[in-house]
Write an enzyme that holds these catalytic residues in place. Structure first.
Site, PDB file in Angstrom:
ATOM      1  N   LYS A  13     -44.064  21.071  19.028  1.00  0.00           N
ATOM      2  CA  LYS A  13     -43.216  22.187  19.470  1.00  0.00           C
ATOM      3  C   LYS A  13     -43.770  23.526  18.990  1.00  0.00           C
ATOM      4  O   LYS A  13     -43.938  24.457  19.773  1.00  0.00           O
ATOM      5  CB  LYS A  13     -41.779  22.011  18.947  1.00  0.00           C
ATOM      6  CG  LYS A  13     -41.125  20.700  19.356  1.00  0.00           C
ATOM      7  CD  LYS A  13     -39.705  20.577  18.824  1.00  0.00           C
ATOM      8  CE  LYS A  13     -39.581  20.489  17.312  1.00  0.00           C
ATOM      9  NZ  LYS A  13     -40.086  19.243  16.701  1.00  0.00           N
ATOM     10  N   ARG A  88     -30.332  20.958  18.394  1.00  0.00           N
ATOM     11  CA  ARG A  88     -30.650  19.636  17.858  1.00  0.00           C
ATOM     12  C   ARG A  88     -29.440  18.721  17.821  1.00  0.00           C
ATOM     13  O   ARG A  88     -29.573  17.579  17.369  1.00  0.00           O
ATOM     14  CB  ARG A  88     -31.129  19.806  16.411  1.00  0.00           C
ATOM     15  CG  ARG A  88     -32.618  19.840  16.223  1.00  0.00           C
ATOM     16  CD  ARG A  88     -32.820  20.180  14.759  1.00  0.00           C
ATOM     17  NE  ARG A  88     -33.963  19.605  14.151  1.00  0.00           N
ATOM     18  CZ  ARG A  88     -35.151  20.209  14.058  1.00  0.00           C
ATOM     19  NH1 ARG A  88     -35.365  21.365  14.609  1.00  0.00           N
ATOM     20  NH2 ARG A  88     -36.122  19.623  13.409  1.00  0.00           N
ATOM     21  N   ARG A 127     -50.826  18.213   8.478  1.00  0.00           N
ATOM     22  CA  ARG A 127     -50.595  19.598   8.926  1.00  0.00           C
ATOM     23  C   ARG A 127     -50.642  20.599   7.767  1.00  0.00           C
ATOM     24  O   ARG A 127     -50.186  20.325   6.670  1.00  0.00           O
ATOM     25  CB  ARG A 127     -49.199  19.681   9.554  1.00  0.00           C
ATOM     26  CG  ARG A 127     -48.774  21.115   9.832  1.00  0.00           C
ATOM     27  CD  ARG A 127     -47.523  21.203  10.616  1.00  0.00           C
ATOM     28  NE  ARG A 127     -46.419  20.499   9.995  1.00  0.00           N
ATOM     29  CZ  ARG A 127     -45.266  20.285  10.610  1.00  0.00           C
ATOM     30  NH1 ARG A 127     -45.081  20.699  11.839  1.00  0.00           N
ATOM     31  NH2 ARG A 127     -44.314  19.646   9.976  1.00  0.00           N
ATOM     32  N   ARG A 161     -45.920  22.179   4.000  1.00  0.00           N
ATOM     33  CA  ARG A 161     -44.460  22.203   3.897  1.00  0.00           C
ATOM     34  C   ARG A 161     -43.958  21.144   2.925  1.00  0.00           C
ATOM     35  O   ARG A 161     -44.457  20.024   2.927  1.00  0.00           O
ATOM     36  CB  ARG A 161     -43.836  21.955   5.281  1.00  0.00           C
ATOM     37  CG  ARG A 161     -43.779  23.212   6.118  1.00  0.00           C
ATOM     38  CD  ARG A 161     -43.408  22.997   7.551  1.00  0.00           C
ATOM     39  NE  ARG A 161     -42.306  22.064   7.798  1.00  0.00           N
ATOM     40  CZ  ARG A 161     -41.859  21.772   9.026  1.00  0.00           C
ATOM     41  NH1 ARG A 161     -42.412  22.336  10.084  1.00  0.00           N
ATOM     42  NH2 ARG A 161     -40.864  20.937   9.182  1.00  0.00           N
TER      43      ARG A 161
END
Ligand code: AP5
Ligand code: MG
Ligand code: ZN
Length: 214
Positions: A13, A88, A127, A161
């Protein structure tokens, strides 16, 4: 144009939203990014959201819908918006309808990024982003041109993250399956949904989205 990018954690996304921002001058509204900024700033919202996000659970509908309304009010009415990670839940989908209509906006497309769950853990644990400009990278799938240097701004500092670990990813996927996937039929009934193969290369996914948006 107002569009939703819908898909499980790691579906792409954020990656696709930033390509749409570059290619079409749309604005990305990512509730995840906005919540992470609130956590960093230690604002009242951030203080409420921090532990929930670190556990991979969903922040309250009131908080995220409030953030989205405020963010839209800061934009020119004609600016195209990409909703990344919102809505969501069914309650958020209902709020979004009210938020858009009260601002004279309509929803044009819902892009569902369809991905193979087994690939998502690899995507998420690999990531990282630039600490200065937030450009997104991946250890295997999206490396900077020069190792250790951000393509966009030249920074050599990167970050990961705190919720990008395997255990939290499993909770985030379970939340997606239980609360987010069930909102797809709402948009299918309005003929707004286009399924895009999110397992293809990043550029191919972009091409499929571009073809849908026209
Ligand atoms: P959020 O930040 O939205 O996280 P998420 O939904 O878990 O999604 P991700 O950002 O992890 O994945 P993505 O789809 O953006 O993938 P990306 O493009 O980075 O939310 C975080 C938390 O905030 C939630 O858990 C919740 O607590 C809270 N929250 C946020 N919104 C909320 C809401 N509305 N309501 C309640 N709570 C909310 O791609 C992943 C990696 O894969 C990248 O490294 C990328 O380079 C790579 N990649 C991307 N596409 C491809 C491809 N096609 N092939 C190979 N690699 C690819
Ligand atoms: Mg994201
Ligand atoms: Zn950078």
């Amino acid at each position: 144009m107002n569009i939703i990018l819908l898909g499980p954690p790691g579906a792409g996304k954020g990656t696709q939203a930033s390509r749409l921002v570059d290619g079409r001058g749309m604005v990305q509204l990512s509730t995840g990014d906005m919540l992470r900024a609130a956590v960093k700033a230690e604002s009242p919202t951030g203080l409420k959201a921090k532990a929930v996000m670190e556990a991979g659970e969903l922040v309250s509908d009131e908080i995220v819908s409030g953030i989205i309304g405020e963010a839209l009010d800061a934009l020119e009415p004609k600016t195209g918006v990409i909703f990344d990670g919102y809505p969501r839940t069914a309650a958020q989908a209902e709020s979004l309808d009210a938020i858009l209509s009260s601002r004279g906006r309509t929803l044009d497309h819902v892009i569902e990024l369809v991905v193979d769950e087994d690939a998502l853990v690899d995507r998420i644990t690999g990531r990282y982003t630039c600490a200065r400009c937030n450009a997104g990278y991946h250890d295997h799938f999206q490396k900077p041109e020069k190792e250790g240097v951000c393509d966009a701004c030249g920074s050599t500092e990167f970050k990961r993250r705190p919720d990008d670990n395997e255990e939290t990813v499993r909770t985030r996927m379970a939340e997606y399956r239980a609360k987010t996937a069930p909102i797809l039929p709402i948009y299918e009934a309005r003929a707004l949904v286009t399924k895009v193969d999110g397992m293809a290369d990043i550029a191919e996914v972009s091409a499929a989205i571009d073809a849908t948006l026209g």
